[in-house]
Scaffold this motif. Structure first.
Motif, mmCIF file in Angstrom:
data_model
loop_
_atom_site.group_PDB
_atom_site.id
_atom_site.type_symbol
_atom_site.label_atom_id
_atom_site.label_comp_id
_atom_site.label_asym_id
_atom_site.label_seq_id
_atom_site.Cartn_x
_atom_site.Cartn_y
_atom_site.Cartn_z
ATOM 1 N N PRO B 207 -3.969 1.926 15.408
ATOM 2 C CA PRO B 207 -3.487 0.612 14.606
ATOM 3 C C PRO B 207 -3.358 0.796 13.300
ATOM 4 C CG PRO B 207 -5.657 0.424 14.851
ATOM 5 C CD PRO B 207 -5.435 1.880 15.604
ATOM 6 N N GLN B 208 -2.468 1.881 12.877
ATOM 7 C CA GLN B 208 -2.201 1.898 11.405
ATOM 8 C C GLN B 208 -0.913 2.789 11.340
ATOM 9 O OE1 GLN B 208 -4.743 3.977 8.567
ATOM 10 N NE2 GLN B 208 -3.612 3.250 6.816
ATOM 11 N N ILE B 209 0.177 1.914 10.881
ATOM 12 C CA ILE B 209 1.227 2.655 10.256
ATOM 13 C C ILE B 209 1.630 2.142 8.773
ATOM 14 C CG2 ILE B 209 3.609 2.987 10.872
ATOM 15 C CD1 ILE B 209 3.233 2.258 13.521
ATOM 16 N N ASP B 210 1.617 3.385 8.043
ATOM 17 C CA ASP B 210 1.651 3.270 6.619
ATOM 18 C C ASP B 210 0.365 2.733 6.033
ATOM 19 O OD1 ASP B 210 2.760 3.084 3.998
ATOM 20 O OD2 ASP B 210 4.597 2.244 4.621
ATOM 21 N N LYS B 211 0.280 2.509 4.719
ATOM 22 C CA LYS B 211 -1.026 2.047 4.119
ATOM 23 C C LYS B 211 -1.331 0.553 4.168
ATOM 24 C CE LYS B 211 -0.072 5.554 0.620
ATOM 25 N NZ LYS B 211 0.007 5.884 -0.970
ATOM 26 N N PHE B 212 -2.660 0.315 4.030
ATOM 27 C CA PHE B 212 -2.952 -1.016 4.072
ATOM 28 C C PHE B 212 -2.587 -1.914 2.667
ATOM 29 C CE2 PHE B 212 -5.831 0.841 7.308
ATOM 30 C CZ PHE B 212 -5.465 -0.184 8.500
ATOM 31 N N THR B 213 -2.148 -3.034 2.693
ATOM 32 C CA THR B 213 -1.864 -3.907 1.523
ATOM 33 C C THR B 213 -3.098 -4.632 1.281
ATOM 34 O OG1 THR B 213 -1.224 -5.658 2.775
ATOM 35 C CG2 THR B 213 0.497 -4.207 2.134
ATOM 36 N N GLU B 214 -3.114 -5.352 0.396
ATOM 37 C CA GLU B 214 -4.690 -6.130 0.197
ATOM 38 C C GLU B 214 -4.972 -7.113 0.794
ATOM 39 O OE1 GLU B 214 -5.062 -7.274 -4.120
ATOM 40 O OE2 GLU B 214 -5.030 -5.231 -4.799
ATOM 41 N N ASN B 215 -4.130 -7.734 1.843
ATOM 42 C CA ASN B 215 -4.398 -8.830 2.826
ATOM 43 C C ASN B 215 -4.706 -8.318 4.026
ATOM 44 O OD1 ASN B 215 -1.996 -7.906 4.105
ATOM 45 N ND2 ASN B 215 -0.431 -9.421 3.060
ATOM 46 N N GLY B 216 -4.782 -7.223 4.233
ATOM 47 C CA GLY B 216 -5.190 -6.646 5.473
ATOM 48 C C GLY B 216 -4.325 -6.000 6.412
ATOM 49 N N PHE B 217 -3.000 -6.583 6.211
ATOM 50 C CA PHE B 217 -1.948 -6.020 6.902
ATOM 51 C C PHE B 217 -1.622 -4.564 6.320
ATOM 52 C CE2 PHE B 217 -1.979 -10.514 8.100
ATOM 53 C CZ PHE B 217 -1.538 -10.586 9.322
ATOM 54 N N THR B 218 -0.991 -3.811 7.096
ATOM 55 C CA THR B 218 -0.316 -2.635 6.589
ATOM 56 C C THR B 218 1.263 -2.955 6.273
ATOM 57 O OG1 THR B 218 0.925 -2.228 8.761
ATOM 58 C CG2 THR B 218 -1.442 -0.994 8.381
ATOM 59 N N TYR B 219 1.572 -1.951 5.537
ATOM 60 C CA TYR B 219 3.038 -2.058 4.890
ATOM 61 C C TYR B 219 3.999 -2.295 5.939
ATOM 62 C CZ TYR B 219 1.804 -1.540 -0.142
ATOM 63 O OH TYR B 219 1.310 -1.606 -1.409
ATOM 64 N N GLU B 220 3.820 -1.525 7.027
ATOM 65 C CA GLU B 220 4.772 -1.337 8.254
ATOM 66 C C GLU B 220 4.630 -3.016 8.604
ATOM 67 O OE1 GLU B 220 6.471 0.760 9.057
ATOM 68 O OE2 GLU B 220 7.120 0.634 11.267
ATOM 69 N N GLU B 221 3.557 -3.686 8.735
ATOM 70 C CA GLU B 221 3.517 -4.978 9.405
ATOM 71 C C GLU B 221 4.299 -5.962 8.315
ATOM 72 O OE1 GLU B 221 -0.652 -3.881 11.926
ATOM 73 O OE2 GLU B 221 -0.616 -4.700 9.765
ATOM 74 N N MET B 222 3.943 -5.756 7.017
ATOM 75 C CA MET B 222 4.459 -6.575 5.989
ATOM 76 C C MET B 222 6.001 -6.358 6.043
ATOM 77 S SD MET B 222 2.255 -8.417 5.169
ATOM 78 C CE MET B 222 3.101 -9.428 4.081
ATOM 79 N N LYS B 223 6.306 -5.152 6.292
ATOM 80 C CA LYS B 223 8.099 -4.973 6.479
ATOM 81 C C LYS B 223 8.579 -5.773 7.352
ATOM 82 C CE LYS B 223 7.862 -0.305 4.881
ATOM 83 N NZ LYS B 223 7.640 1.070 5.361
#
Lengths: 346, 346
Positions: B207-223
């Motif tokens: 359950p991790q694609i790309d790095k984590f951002t500070e809000n707990g979501f990954t960059y992939e999720e934020m994209k």
């Protein structure tokens, strides 16, 4: 525990993926056994199974097999449960059924010890073990349900092939080998043994577990929906599920979105989960730590991570929940129930 | 199309998993080429690539490479795009960028032709290709967004290793072989090449694609969250995402839950999807038909199935969306944009 009461226990479905784990757990946990009777279909009868210092010969399960049995653990499919459990109950056995046969029966408690152990005595001879994908989800959500209330659950699963039995494991491994060798992967069993269409599971994701019901959901998805409501005793709870088989051997993973009924603090949610029985919080993003199927395999606990608030809904919470589907999802939950019965009757 | 204008096209990242597909598509689609310039890092320069009846030698990409280039397709990573695209733009090239470098830049249109081709001319030399997992989701949701409105999206992905490049494919296949041979699967690359912790991807779900951002979501999720809002030009849209890597080679699958703003009829939703450009409806439960990654691999379309109404929310809709992440998710979407530019300038 030497002076405690000892039980005559029968395991029905002794040669199946779940049955094997039940026997192993009864052994490892030193369940207070007087006699252990291993039962199966006629086809597997006669096989011998090592249990502690002795060998036990598997017998064919018949209505008469349950004479003198105190606790019978069933994991040989719904049809076998429907056929034999009434006889076992007549013989006075408490039946712990791992199939879906009695789960939604109003007279049968559906038990995950961490969730509703208070209901364990409300039975008429049958206690149902929930569906594997439901057990781990409800075990993880229970502390949040109690503390904040939950209004809805939206879950997408990543389920291991072992949930479809030992033959499905073999099929997935065989297909994987075929693909790696550049050959065609021949599908023979999955997604559903009794249905005509077969799909490759190796290096694929199949959005079908069990047959489809008339509303477009699969039985697996309906189990997650209905069993969750039954266990939390909450008909108002909104649940939707998408159940997907992926090429993993042991360990179901779940992406779970919940809406809580009251405000929450993410750190408090993590503390509640970390303190909950049977739950292990694995959530350190710095260390790239989160639950993984390969690491949960062989363990009894349910692992939770990726705990984070929905950015668009302050009462929305995302979780990643993983557990060994043959253990907490089946054999261990059943043996846990048996242990509670043993303690109760001590 | 013989008398049409012909273009000088550069491909940056020619030897990557996406670059290779871009070159193949320019060939197969008979893109109106005058010159095709294949660019890469110094390491791959000098390699030869077959294109129609000739061989093209890959050259090192430098700021001067873009002299005389009309259209440049970038898929060599965000750093390369940030470094070279300004030079390409100075040379008058229209850059189609497959990295995340410019996607959220307000001056850069983020284009999926089926979704917002009307925005294609609003560029200052750069058009961004969205993230693979976003493209297929938005392509499938656009007809529903237009017809009913969408208030929220909750998505869980099942992403192929090819999204992490050719080395990730090799790692997954190698690990699979190691596990099948009873050896330890050595993780070296995934989940994120540049991060220290490695996890096994074979027979697992990460359950991790790309790095984590500070809000707990990954960059992939934020994209997925941010690019979806940008493309639908709707900041009020609520999106939450959980992005998961699974052992599939080609083809991202997505379990998507949407809440529509108005009442809908499921059959009408299916009709809208079936008629939408670039979308193929695969939804026949009788025939156990639904999109599968292995079947979507190599195809240009986005496949949608498991279309069903949430039983607890009459405006909730579940979908299963699958597409080849290297094609519609990257190379094909980029070449499609290039084709629209070619038509526009004809």
């Amino acid at each position: 525990m030497s002076s405690q009461k000892r039980f005559n226990v029968a395991v029905v479905g002794s040669t199946g993926a779940v049955g094997e784990q039940i026997i192993r757990l009864l052994d490892e946990r030193n369940f207070p056994l007087h006699e252990l009777k291993l039962l199966s279909s006629a086809r597997s009868a006669g096989k011998k199974v090592r249990f502690k210092e002795r060998e036990i010969t598997i017998e064919e399960a018949t209505p008469e097999s349950f004479e003198g049995i105190d606790i019978a653990l069933f994991s040989a499919g719904g049809d076998v449960s429907r056929e034999l459990i009434p006889h076992a109950v007549d013989h006075g056995a408490v039946c712990i059924d791992n199939t879906s046969a009695y789960r939604m029966d109003p007279d049968t408690p559906l038990i995950v010890p961490e969730v509703n152990i208070d209901k364990i005595s409300d039975h008429r001879g049958i206690i149902a073990n929930p569906n594997c994908s439901t057990i781990q989800m409800v075990a993880a959500l229970k502390p949040l349900y109690d503390r904040y209330g939950i209004s809805r659950i939206i879950v997408s699963t990543y389920q291991a092939v072992s949930g479809a039995g030992a033959k499905a494991i073999q099929e997935m491994l065989r297909q994987s080998k075929e693909v790696l060798e550049g050959r065609e992967a021949a599908p023979e069993l999955l997604p559903v043994g009794s249905l005509p269409v077969k799909h490759q599971i190796a290096f694929n994701a199949i959005p079908q577990i069990d047959k489809f019901t008339e509303n477009g959901f699969t039985y697996e998805e309906m189990k997650m929906i209905n069993e969750t409501k039954k266990m939390l005793d909450d008909e108002s709870l909104e649940v939707t599920a998408t159940c997907v088989r992926i090429p993993v051997v042991y360990g179901h993973s779940e992406s779970v979105y919940v809406e809580l009924k009251s405000d929450f603090d993410v750190e408090q949610v993590k503390s509640l989960l970390a303190a909950a029985p049977g739950i292990v919080l694995q959530d350190n993003l710095q260390l790239q730590q989160y639950p993984l199927a390969t690491e949960a395999a062989g363990k009894l606990d349910t692992f939770v991570g990726r705990v984070r608030r929905d950015l668009s809904n302050p009462r929305g919470l995302n979780l990643w929940i993983v557990s060994d589907n043959l253990l907490k999802g089946a054999a261990w939950n059943a043996v846990q129930i048996a242990e509670y019965i043993a303690i109760e009757q001590h």
